[in-house]
Design an enzyme around this catalytic site. Structure first.
Site, PDB file in Angstrom:
ATOM      1  N   LYS A  71       0.806  -1.229   0.000  1.00  0.00           N
ATOM      2  CA  LYS A  71       0.000   0.000   0.000  1.00  0.00           C
ATOM      3  C   LYS A  71       0.842   1.284   0.000  1.00  0.00           C
ATOM      4  O   LYS A  71       0.373   2.329  -0.418  1.00  0.00           O
ATOM      5  CB  LYS A  71      -0.960   0.005   1.196  1.00  0.00           C
ATOM      6  CG  LYS A  71      -2.136  -0.956   1.023  1.00  0.00           C
ATOM      7  CD  LYS A  71      -3.151  -0.782   2.132  1.00  0.00           C
ATOM      8  CE  LYS A  71      -4.299  -1.750   1.953  1.00  0.00           C
ATOM      9  NZ  LYS A  71      -5.424  -1.481   2.843  1.00  0.00           N
ATOM     10  N   ASN A  92      -4.871   2.125  -1.974  1.00  0.00           N
ATOM     11  CA  ASN A  92      -5.437   0.782  -2.139  1.00  0.00           C
ATOM     12  C   ASN A  92      -6.179   0.601  -3.469  1.00  0.00           C
ATOM     13  O   ASN A  92      -6.651  -0.471  -3.774  1.00  0.00           O
ATOM     14  CB  ASN A  92      -6.382   0.434  -0.977  1.00  0.00           C
ATOM     15  CG  ASN A  92      -7.731   1.092  -1.122  1.00  0.00           C
ATOM     16  OD1 ASN A  92      -7.813   2.214  -1.610  1.00  0.00           O
ATOM     17  ND2 ASN A  92      -8.773   0.406  -0.731  1.00  0.00           N
ATOM     18  N   GLY A 131      -5.200   1.521  19.422  1.00  0.00           N
ATOM     19  CA  GLY A 131      -4.232   1.006  18.448  1.00  0.00           C
ATOM     20  C   GLY A 131      -3.661   2.159  17.640  1.00  0.00           C
ATOM     21  O   GLY A 131      -4.347   3.172  17.427  1.00  0.00           O
ATOM     22  N   GLY A 133      -1.485   1.599  14.556  1.00  0.00           N
ATOM     23  CA  GLY A 133      -0.822   1.101  13.345  1.00  0.00           C
ATOM     24  C   GLY A 133      -1.373   1.825  12.125  1.00  0.00           C
ATOM     25  O   GLY A 133      -1.980   2.892  12.233  1.00  0.00           O
ATOM     26  N   ALA A 135      -3.874   1.011  10.165  1.00  0.00           N
ATOM     27  CA  ALA A 135      -5.333   1.084  10.122  1.00  0.00           C
ATOM     28  C   ALA A 135      -5.835   2.222  11.008  1.00  0.00           C
ATOM     29  O   ALA A 135      -6.736   2.969  10.637  1.00  0.00           O
ATOM     30  CB  ALA A 135      -5.928  -0.249  10.572  1.00  0.00           C
ATOM     31  N   ARG A 156      -0.461   0.739  23.113  1.00  0.00           N
ATOM     32  CA  ARG A 156       0.545   0.144  23.994  1.00  0.00           C
ATOM     33  C   ARG A 156       1.865   0.917  23.875  1.00  0.00           C
ATOM     34  O   ARG A 156       2.458   1.315  24.857  1.00  0.00           O
ATOM     35  CB  ARG A 156       0.736  -1.329  23.599  1.00  0.00           C
ATOM     36  CG  ARG A 156       1.778  -2.059  24.368  1.00  0.00           C
ATOM     37  CD  ARG A 156       1.911  -3.476  23.870  1.00  0.00           C
ATOM     38  NE  ARG A 156       2.312  -3.545  22.458  1.00  0.00           N
ATOM     39  CZ  ARG A 156       2.545  -4.676  21.813  1.00  0.00           C
ATOM     40  NH1 ARG A 156       2.376  -5.837  22.427  1.00  0.00           N
ATOM     41  NH2 ARG A 156       2.906  -4.672  20.565  1.00  0.00           N
ATOM     42  N   LEU A 220     -12.064  -3.273  13.601  1.00  0.00           N
ATOM     43  CA  LEU A 220     -11.631  -3.436  12.217  1.00  0.00           C
ATOM     44  C   LEU A 220     -11.429  -4.900  11.834  1.00  0.00           C
ATOM     45  O   LEU A 220     -11.414  -5.246  10.668  1.00  0.00           O
ATOM     46  CB  LEU A 220     -10.363  -2.617  11.945  1.00  0.00           C
ATOM     47  CG  LEU A 220     -10.716  -1.226  11.411  1.00  0.00           C
ATOM     48  CD1 LEU A 220     -11.183  -0.324  12.534  1.00  0.00           C
ATOM     49  CD2 LEU A 220      -9.575  -0.602  10.673  1.00  0.00           C
ATOM     50  N   GLY A 243     -15.203  -4.958  10.729  1.00  0.00           N
ATOM     51  CA  GLY A 243     -14.528  -4.468   9.528  1.00  0.00           C
ATOM     52  C   GLY A 243     -15.024  -5.022   8.203  1.00  0.00           C
ATOM     53  O   GLY A 243     -14.584  -4.552   7.148  1.00  0.00           O
TER      54      GLY A 243
HETATM   55  P1  ATR Z   1      -2.401  -2.233  11.050  1.00  0.00           P
HETATM   56  O1  ATR Z   1      -1.514  -1.602  10.030  1.00  0.00           O
HETATM   57  O2  ATR Z   1      -3.324  -3.233  10.466  1.00  0.00           O
HETATM   58  O3  ATR Z   1      -3.118  -1.249  11.898  1.00  0.00           O
HETATM   59  P2  ATR Z   1      -0.106  -2.732  12.737  1.00  0.00           P
HETATM   60  O4  ATR Z   1       0.553  -1.553  12.180  1.00  0.00           O
HETATM   61  O5  ATR Z   1       0.626  -3.988  12.807  1.00  0.00           O
HETATM   62  O6  ATR Z   1      -1.478  -3.082  11.994  1.00  0.00           O
HETATM   63  O7  ATR Z   1      -0.658  -2.303  14.193  1.00  0.00           O
HETATM   64  C1  ATR Z   1      -0.987  -3.204  15.099  1.00  0.00           C
HETATM   65  C2  ATR Z   1      -1.610  -2.502  16.299  1.00  0.00           C
HETATM   66  O8  ATR Z   1      -1.966  -3.546  17.228  1.00  0.00           O
HETATM   67  C3  ATR Z   1      -0.671  -1.573  17.048  1.00  0.00           C
HETATM   68  O9  ATR Z   1      -1.436  -0.573  17.648  1.00  0.00           O
HETATM   69  C4  ATR Z   1      -0.069  -2.512  18.096  1.00  0.00           C
HETATM   70  O10 ATR Z   1       0.397  -1.870  19.227  1.00  0.00           O
HETATM   71  P3  ATR Z   1       1.948  -1.378  19.292  1.00  0.00           P
HETATM   72  O11 ATR Z   1       2.038  -0.169  18.428  1.00  0.00           O
HETATM   73  O12 ATR Z   1       2.165  -1.062  20.726  1.00  0.00           O
HETATM   74  O13 ATR Z   1       2.794  -2.516  18.803  1.00  0.00           O
HETATM   75  C5  ATR Z   1      -1.272  -3.332  18.463  1.00  0.00           C
HETATM   76  N1  ATR Z   1      -0.920  -4.631  19.055  1.00  0.00           N
HETATM   77  C6  ATR Z   1      -0.552  -5.758  18.403  1.00  0.00           C
HETATM   78  N2  ATR Z   1      -0.325  -6.759  19.269  1.00  0.00           N
HETATM   79  C7  ATR Z   1      -0.551  -6.255  20.512  1.00  0.00           C
HETATM   80  C8  ATR Z   1      -0.494  -6.784  21.831  1.00  0.00           C
HETATM   81  N3  ATR Z   1      -0.169  -8.059  22.062  1.00  0.00           N
HETATM   82  N4  ATR Z   1      -0.799  -5.975  22.851  1.00  0.00           N
HETATM   83  C9  ATR Z   1      -1.132  -4.704  22.625  1.00  0.00           C
HETATM   84  N5  ATR Z   1      -1.215  -4.130  21.418  1.00  0.00           N
HETATM   85  C10 ATR Z   1      -0.923  -4.884  20.365  1.00  0.00           C
END
Ligand code: ATR
Length: 461
Positions: A71, A92, A131, A133, A135, A156, A220, A243
């Site tokens: 993307k 996308n 979250g 990331g 998304a 986190r 999502l 989602g």
């Molecule tokens: P996307 O692009 O689909 O949003 P990503 O960039 O991989 O996916 O983001 C994953 C999200 O899930 C992040 O907010 C991540 O938190 P961190 O930024 O702290 O890593 C969160 N996440 C994934 N596994 C986690 C876990 N075990 N506990 C808490 N947060 C988690």
């Protein structure tokens, strides 16, 4: 599927891996329903996205979607990028333009349309996004764009939340440990972490008072259909969505770009039902068919009670939906009119069953009208609805069971000899259809209700 000929246009989705994509289901159904001569295929690109995109442009591919992991990378292969996609930092959808493709992001407007469908308008609202990331970034952008006044962003890793907050002063990054500092209120809550994808995943924030602040929840993740987040909000009676609706609408919007049209909502609804069935399937229902008097209602009710399932009778559904008795429908519209309504009811039961599969739980026992198998169109619908059991009874047993029942239009009038003949003819006429439509045949003539119920349970599970 559309017929492929010399004029068929090519559409596709690029990704790696790509074999599990649901996009072909959506787009090929859209092509079919909108009468567009095009085919949509998955395209596996191992690594050189630029070469792939240029090659597809040179091959006159009419439209492309881009998914993980391309993307961002795809941008270097584009002739132009829509400002919104630029802001979100992800493309996308590719639309052919002079000399190359132009890149768009339809995920964000897709989510907005998914919310509108639920009657949720982010304008002037406050939101909590969990979250940080890719998304989450798109969700925050969407909320800012559509007028949300304040967005609390919890993650986190706090630094990632801070980074997204640079997009707008309306986004307030919040440390996970401070999540209870968010003021009391009524928030739109978005779950954008990957927590919930795995069965053993719990909630990032395991505190009931936090979730009491939600007036609407969106996760999502769409598979599984109910994450711990959705379960928690549903327990509190909060309306929720997942989602899958965003997946649907991002595709609809891409399709609208490619063909410069608007997809009407009734077509979106049909695609939606197909998509839900494709991913969640329908629930494990039991469908009972057989001649009138074969025991469908008595057996069906008992079966539903034993298995903790809901009992549904297609004739009762028809009466409920039409506000008329079966006799009145027969008198006003004849048998063809009745059969038409019956088919519509079957279709909607199948759609509802897919819908209910988004809520975990047992299925339904569906008892059908005696003549349902006569219409060819009903056969695949019955099979789609569940496992079809044909309750077989011979002429004498049937006669004894129905001779005093005046509610059945096809048996009305005539003396008992005439009734016997009519039953005999009907059974002869329908026997083959029942057999053809059924998955399992149960002989009921020499069995009491409990014995029939037991046999169905044994053969269903
Ligand atoms: P996307 O692009 O689909 O949003 P990503 O960039 O991989 O996916 O983001 C994953 C999200 O899930 C992040 O907010 C991540 O938190 P961190 O930024 O702290 O890593 C969160 N996440 C994934 N596994 C986690 C876990 N075990 N506990 C808490 N947060 C988690």
């Amino acid at each position: 599927m559309n017929k492929i000929d010399g004029k068929t246009k090519i559409l596709g989705v690029i990704g790696n891996p790509i074999q599990h994509t649901l996009s072909p289901v959506i787009h090929n159904t859209l092509c079919e329903l909108m009468g567009i001569n095009a085919v949509y295929v998955p395209i596996h690109v191992e690594n050189d996205i630029e070469v792939a995109v240029n090659g597809l442009y040179a091959s006159s591919v009419s439209g492309l979607n881009i998914t993980v992991p391309y993307k961002q990378d795809v941008m270097k292969a584009l002739k132009g990028i829509d400002p919104l996609a630029e802001k979100i930092g992800a493309v996308n959808t590719l639309v052919p333009d002079d000399g190359g493709y132009k890149g768009f992001n339809t995920d964000m407007p897709g989510l907005y349309r998914a919310l509108c469908r639920q009657g949720v308008d982010p304008d002037g609202k406050e939101a909590i996004v969990i979250g940080a990331g890719g998304a989450s970034r798109a969700v925050c952008m969407m909320l800012v764009t559509y007028g949300t006044s304040k967005i609390y962003l919890i993650n986190r890793s706090f630094d990632k939340a801070e980074k997204i907050a640079e997009l707008s002063s309306k986004i307030i990054p919040v440390r996970l440990s401070d999540c209870n500092s968010i003021p009391e209120g009524s928030y739109l809550m978005f779950q954008c972490t990957s927590l919930g994808l795995k069965e053993e995943d719990g909630l990032l924030i395991d505190d009931d008072s936090f979730y009491e602040k939600a007036e609407f929840g969106y996760d999502l993740i769409y598979n599984p259909p109910e994450t711990p987040f959705i379960k928690k909000l549903k327990q509190n009676g909060v309306p929720c969505d997942n989602g899958l609706s965003m997946l649907l609408y991002q595709a609809v919007i891409a399709f609208e770009y490619w063909f410069d049209l608007t997809v009407p909502e009734n077509i979106v609804e049909k695609v939606w039902n197909k998509l839900k069935k494709e991913i969640y399937g329908t629930r494990p229902n039991i469908v009972l068919t057989g001649y009138m008097g074969s025991g469908k209602t008595t057996v069906g009710k008992k079966l539903a009670e034993r298995l903790g399932m809901t009992f549904i009778d297609t004739d009762e559904e028809i009466v409920k939906r039409e506000g008329r008795t079966i006799n009145e429908i027969f008198e006003a519209e004849g048998e063809p009119g009745f059969r038409k309504i019956e088919t519509e009811v079957l279709k909607s039961l199948s759609d509802e069953s897919a819908d209910m599969s988004m809520i975990s739980g047992a299925g339904q026992v569906i008892s059908t009208g005696g003549g349902i198998v006569l219409k060819k169109e009903n056969m695949p619908l019955l099979k789609e609805l569940g496992k079809v059991f044909y309750l077989r009874a011979d002429e004498a047993v049937t006669f004894n069971r129905v001779k005093n029942d005046s509610s059945r239009p096809l048996l009305k009038s005539g003396d008992s000899e005439e009734l016997k003949n009519r039953i005999s003819n009907m059974i002869k006429e329908r026997k083959g259809y029942y057999e053809l439509t059924s998955d399992i045949i149960i002989e009921t003539g020499d069995k009491n209700v409990d014995e029939v119920v037991n046999e169905i349970i044994n053969r269903f599970t």
